[in-house]
Every structure is written in C-alpha cells, then in structure tokens.
Design a protein around this motif. Structure first.
Motif, PDB file in Angstrom:
ATOM      1  N   VAL A 135      39.672  16.394  13.960  1.00  0.00           N
ATOM      2  CA  VAL A 135      38.855  17.326  14.810  1.00  0.00           C
ATOM      3  C   VAL A 135      39.495  18.826  14.868  1.00  0.00           C
ATOM      4  O   VAL A 135      38.586  19.657  14.824  1.00  0.00           O
ATOM      5  N   ILE A 136      40.825  19.053  14.791  1.00  0.00           N
ATOM      6  CA  ILE A 136      41.446  20.426  14.728  1.00  0.00           C
ATOM      7  C   ILE A 136      40.900  20.943  13.278  1.00  0.00           C
ATOM      8  O   ILE A 136      40.771  22.024  13.362  1.00  0.00           O
ATOM      9  N   GLN A 137      41.241  19.879  12.448  1.00  0.00           N
ATOM     10  CA  GLN A 137      40.740  20.606  10.940  1.00  0.00           C
ATOM     11  C   GLN A 137      39.306  20.838  10.848  1.00  0.00           C
ATOM     12  O   GLN A 137      39.188  21.821  10.375  1.00  0.00           O
ATOM     13  N   ARG A 138      38.326  20.239  11.448  1.00  0.00           N
ATOM     14  CA  ARG A 138      37.163  20.718  11.388  1.00  0.00           C
ATOM     15  C   ARG A 138      36.644  21.944  12.209  1.00  0.00           C
ATOM     16  O   ARG A 138      35.999  22.668  11.760  1.00  0.00           O
ATOM     17  N   ALA A 139      37.440  22.149  13.576  1.00  0.00           N
ATOM     18  CA  ALA A 139      37.126  23.091  14.064  1.00  0.00           C
ATOM     19  C   ALA A 139      37.650  24.409  13.248  1.00  0.00           C
ATOM     20  O   ALA A 139      37.161  25.308  12.993  1.00  0.00           O
ATOM     21  N   TYR A 140      38.830  24.415  12.444  1.00  0.00           N
ATOM     22  CA  TYR A 140      39.383  25.383  11.677  1.00  0.00           C
ATOM     23  C   TYR A 140      38.439  25.695  10.454  1.00  0.00           C
ATOM     24  O   TYR A 140      38.144  26.896  10.230  1.00  0.00           O
ATOM     25  N   VAL A 154      40.912  26.620  23.997  1.00  0.00           N
ATOM     26  CA  VAL A 154      41.640  26.866  25.125  1.00  0.00           C
ATOM     27  C   VAL A 154      41.127  25.151  25.990  1.00  0.00           C
ATOM     28  O   VAL A 154      40.056  24.797  25.999  1.00  0.00           O
ATOM     29  N   LEU A 155      42.435  24.790  26.554  1.00  0.00           N
ATOM     30  CA  LEU A 155      42.289  23.801  27.019  1.00  0.00           C
ATOM     31  C   LEU A 155      42.574  23.552  28.598  1.00  0.00           C
ATOM     32  O   LEU A 155      43.899  23.735  29.145  1.00  0.00           O
ATOM     33  N   PRO A 156      41.649  23.465  29.360  1.00  0.00           N
ATOM     34  CA  PRO A 156      41.694  23.309  30.792  1.00  0.00           C
ATOM     35  C   PRO A 156      42.303  22.187  31.453  1.00  0.00           C
ATOM     36  O   PRO A 156      41.776  20.784  30.755  1.00  0.00           O
ATOM     37  N   ASN A 157      43.245  21.953  32.087  1.00  0.00           N
ATOM     38  CA  ASN A 157      43.588  20.725  32.780  1.00  0.00           C
ATOM     39  C   ASN A 157      42.712  19.948  33.733  1.00  0.00           C
ATOM     40  O   ASN A 157      41.639  20.640  34.121  1.00  0.00           O
ATOM     41  N   ILE A 158      42.627  18.441  33.922  1.00  0.00           N
ATOM     42  CA  ILE A 158      41.874  17.861  35.039  1.00  0.00           C
ATOM     43  C   ILE A 158      42.741  17.496  36.109  1.00  0.00           C
ATOM     44  O   ILE A 158      42.383  18.015  37.318  1.00  0.00           O
ATOM     45  N   ASP A 159      43.886  16.923  35.916  1.00  0.00           N
ATOM     46  CA  ASP A 159      44.543  16.400  37.172  1.00  0.00           C
ATOM     47  C   ASP A 159      46.039  16.019  36.540  1.00  0.00           C
ATOM     48  O   ASP A 159      46.296  16.233  35.465  1.00  0.00           O
ATOM     49  N   SER A 160      46.845  15.283  37.376  1.00  0.00           N
ATOM     50  CA  SER A 160      48.128  15.012  36.907  1.00  0.00           C
ATOM     51  C   SER A 160      48.007  13.964  35.926  1.00  0.00           C
ATOM     52  O   SER A 160      49.169  13.902  35.070  1.00  0.00           O
ATOM     53  N   SER A 161      46.934  13.118  35.774  1.00  0.00           N
ATOM     54  CA  SER A 161      47.042  12.129  34.796  1.00  0.00           C
ATOM     55  C   SER A 161      46.753  12.706  33.024  1.00  0.00           C
ATOM     56  O   SER A 161      47.028  11.967  32.359  1.00  0.00           O
ATOM     57  N   THR A 162      46.396  13.955  33.197  1.00  0.00           N
ATOM     58  CA  THR A 162      46.097  14.607  31.873  1.00  0.00           C
ATOM     59  C   THR A 162      47.018  15.623  31.273  1.00  0.00           C
ATOM     60  O   THR A 162      47.061  16.017  30.403  1.00  0.00           O
ATOM     61  N   VAL A 163      47.881  16.127  32.246  1.00  0.00           N
ATOM     62  CA  VAL A 163      49.035  16.950  32.112  1.00  0.00           C
ATOM     63  C   VAL A 163      49.557  17.081  30.613  1.00  0.00           C
ATOM     64  O   VAL A 163      49.662  17.638  29.740  1.00  0.00           O
ATOM     65  N   ARG A 164      50.442  15.814  30.428  1.00  0.00           N
ATOM     66  CA  ARG A 164      51.123  15.577  29.394  1.00  0.00           C
ATOM     67  C   ARG A 164      50.528  15.248  28.288  1.00  0.00           C
ATOM     68  O   ARG A 164      50.927  15.879  27.146  1.00  0.00           O
ATOM     69  N   LYS A 165      49.321  14.845  28.300  1.00  0.00           N
ATOM     70  CA  LYS A 165      48.385  14.801  26.959  1.00  0.00           C
ATOM     71  C   LYS A 165      48.046  16.180  26.451  1.00  0.00           C
ATOM     72  O   LYS A 165      47.984  16.609  25.312  1.00  0.00           O
ATOM     73  N   MET A 166      47.476  17.075  27.334  1.00  0.00           N
ATOM     74  CA  MET A 166      47.170  18.201  27.146  1.00  0.00           C
ATOM     75  C   MET A 166      48.537  19.282  26.662  1.00  0.00           C
ATOM     76  O   MET A 166      48.436  19.909  25.458  1.00  0.00           O
ATOM     77  N   ASP A 222      51.079  17.913  25.183  1.00  0.00           N
ATOM     78  CA  ASP A 222      51.445  17.518  23.831  1.00  0.00           C
ATOM     79  C   ASP A 222      50.648  18.068  22.750  1.00  0.00           C
ATOM     80  O   ASP A 222      51.224  18.572  21.540  1.00  0.00           O
ATOM     81  N   LEU A 223      49.259  18.132  22.889  1.00  0.00           N
ATOM     82  CA  LEU A 223      48.470  18.545  21.863  1.00  0.00           C
ATOM     83  C   LEU A 223      48.828  19.995  21.795  1.00  0.00           C
ATOM     84  O   LEU A 223      48.712  20.581  20.602  1.00  0.00           O
ATOM     85  N   SER A 224      49.146  20.928  22.747  1.00  0.00           N
ATOM     86  CA  SER A 224      49.364  22.277  22.609  1.00  0.00           C
ATOM     87  C   SER A 224      50.632  22.255  21.940  1.00  0.00           C
ATOM     88  O   SER A 224      50.831  23.553  21.236  1.00  0.00           O
ATOM     89  N   GLU A 225      51.810  21.416  22.202  1.00  0.00           N
ATOM     90  CA  GLU A 225      53.268  21.770  21.400  1.00  0.00           C
ATOM     91  C   GLU A 225      52.746  21.470  20.070  1.00  0.00           C
ATOM     92  O   GLU A 225      53.492  21.935  19.066  1.00  0.00           O
ATOM     93  N   GLN A 226      51.953  20.345  19.673  1.00  0.00           N
ATOM     94  CA  GLN A 226      51.800  19.983  18.302  1.00  0.00           C
ATOM     95  C   GLN A 226      50.990  21.226  17.607  1.00  0.00           C
ATOM     96  O   GLN A 226      51.081  21.246  16.333  1.00  0.00           O
ATOM     97  N   TYR A 227      50.109  21.795  18.244  1.00  0.00           N
ATOM     98  CA  TYR A 227      49.122  23.045  17.383  1.00  0.00           C
ATOM     99  C   TYR A 227      49.415  24.080  18.484  1.00  0.00           C
ATOM    100  O   TYR A 227      48.434  24.703  19.227  1.00  0.00           O
ATOM    101  N   PRO A 228      50.652  24.898  18.446  1.00  0.00           N
ATOM    102  CA  PRO A 228      50.750  26.104  19.474  1.00  0.00           C
ATOM    103  C   PRO A 228      50.122  27.171  19.258  1.00  0.00           C
ATOM    104  O   PRO A 228      49.984  27.895  19.924  1.00  0.00           O
ATOM    105  N   HIS A 229      49.576  27.268  17.710  1.00  0.00           N
ATOM    106  CA  HIS A 229      48.864  28.754  17.598  1.00  0.00           C
ATOM    107  C   HIS A 229      47.450  28.500  17.700  1.00  0.00           C
ATOM    108  O   HIS A 229      46.523  29.355  17.102  1.00  0.00           O
TER     109      HIS A 229
END
Length: 254
Positions: free
Chosen positions: A21-26, A34-46, A48-55
C-alpha cells in the motif's frame, strides 16, 4: 508530489499488505501521508507505522467523536499523555458526530472543546469530523476561537455558504473521493472554491473514489481526487498538486 492529509492505513484492513500500500502510494506521487488517530485502541498501530515509515507517515493525536462514551475522560487523559510524550503534527480526528449515535452528544461536545484547547496549548492544527453537526461544531469553535487556531474540516460535504464560513474562520477544506461521486453535488461546491483553501485526502479505507468505488480505499487513489479537483478548476493536476501540497505542508508543518 501529493500529500494524503487523512488516511487510516494503520487499521486492520491493511494488516496483510501495508508495505505494498505504501509502495503504490509512492508510485502514484503520494509522498507523505497524515495519520489521524481514532482512540486508545489505535495509538500503538498508528505509531508503529509512523516509526516504520518516518519520512512518509505523520501521526496525529486525538479522540474520534464516535469513540466518545462513558469513559471519555480516561481517553482524553491518554491523548494528553501522548502529546506530552512525543511529537505529533496535529490534534485529530476530533469533532462531533450526530449521525451514528446521539447518546453521548454532551460528552462529544465537551471532548471536542477540550481537544481544541489542547490544539491551542500545543500550537497544533485541528482535524475536524463534523458529520451531521456543522452548526454545533461551528458554535464550539467560535466560543473557543483564539488567534492562531487553525485546522481542516475533514471530508467537507457542506454547502458553498458553509464552506465560506469555514474559510472565514481560517480553516481549510478537506476534499476526498466524495467529489468523484456522480450525485454527491460536491463538484458544484468545490469548483467555486479557490484551491488555496483546499487540501486533499482519502480517508482510507473509506470513501473510495471512482473508478474504485465500493472497494477498499488507499492512499494511492488520491491521484483520482486530485485529477477531479484539477478538472473542476480547469488546471493541470501538476498545478493542483503544487497548491494542495503547499497548503498541507504549511498546515501540518511537514
């Protein structure tokens, strides 16, 4: 270059193919998401993805109005905790939703008001969800308005008059796949708004643009939103991309 200013590609719908998905976007010139959060259940997943693709991925922190219930105070404390802990690029996704359930409308309004104050405190833009609640959202914003308060009305689907109210408040309009829907009427609104007030988004995995309507949305499909908006303004998609990207970079400081 395009920026997808609103995408939930960290959710379970993308569990099996997020790298693709990231590759196709690129490959489709979508270089920042930009990744908006939803609630406490989504913070870690969001995060993790930001740390995996920091730029590429830029996280926001907030409590979505449809996640506001009897424990919303605990959720807001968690939002504040994270804002103090690390860098975020906005407060979102926040607002009022009167479409799905009005049980906690009082709590929604309070949560929205308090997150506006967080945006002011941390000098961050707001990403506002306003389904069936434009007047209520505007009322709270006007009550809390201070110089420098800024943000975007995500998935804008209102009238030209409402769009002008948003612009007068100093906020941007988020345009997504809805503008490609044949009977949405958004084309008539967007063609009458100067692109300097617009930013582009997908709201993936929702609101998939034509020609993929009905399928899972993803950030690479932002090109179809950009093309439609460019056509409405009789400009090239390159020109529109430059404008919308500049708007997004300035708003989110990315």
């Amino acid at each position: 270059m395009l920026i997808d200013t609103h995408s939930h590609i960290y959710t379970e719908e993308f569990l099996d193919d997020i790298d693709e998905v990231i590759q196709r976007a690129y490959e489709n010139e979508v270089r920042k998401i930009v990744l908006p959060n939803i609630d406490s259940s989504t913070v870690r997943k969001m995060l993790d993805l930001s740390e995996q693709y920091p730029h590429i991925c830029y996280p926001l922190m907030g409590l979505h109005p449809t996640s506001v219930n009897e424990d919303y105070e605990d959720e807001l404390q968690l939002v504040e905790f994270w804002l103090q802990k690390q860098k975020f690029y906005g407060i979102g996704e926040v607002g009022i939703d009167l479409y799905w359930d009005k049980t906690f409308v009082t709590e929604q309004i309070d949560a929205f008001r308090r997150q506006i104050r967080m945006a002011i405190k941390y000098d961050l833009p707001l990403v506002i969800h306003f389904r069936e609640s434009f007047n209520e959202v505007m009322q709270v914003l006007k009550e809390e308005q201070v110089p420098g308060l800024r943000g975007v009305f995500h998935s804008f689907s209102g009238s030209l008059e409402q769009a002008q109210q948003v612009i007068d408040l100093g906020f941007k309009l988020g345009v997504n796949g809805v503008v490609t829907f044949k009977n949405s009427g958004m084309d008539k609104v967007i063609e009458n708004i100067d692109p300097c007030h617009l930013i582009l988004e997908t709201d993936a995995p929702y609101l998939t643009p034509v020609p993929f309507r009905g399928k899972r949305n993803e950030s690479s499909y932002l090109i179809y939103v950009a093309q439609r908006v460019a056509d409405l303004h009789r400009m090239s998609v390159t020109e529109l991309a430059k404008l919308s990207t500049r708007n997004a970079e300035h708003l989110f400081q990315i």
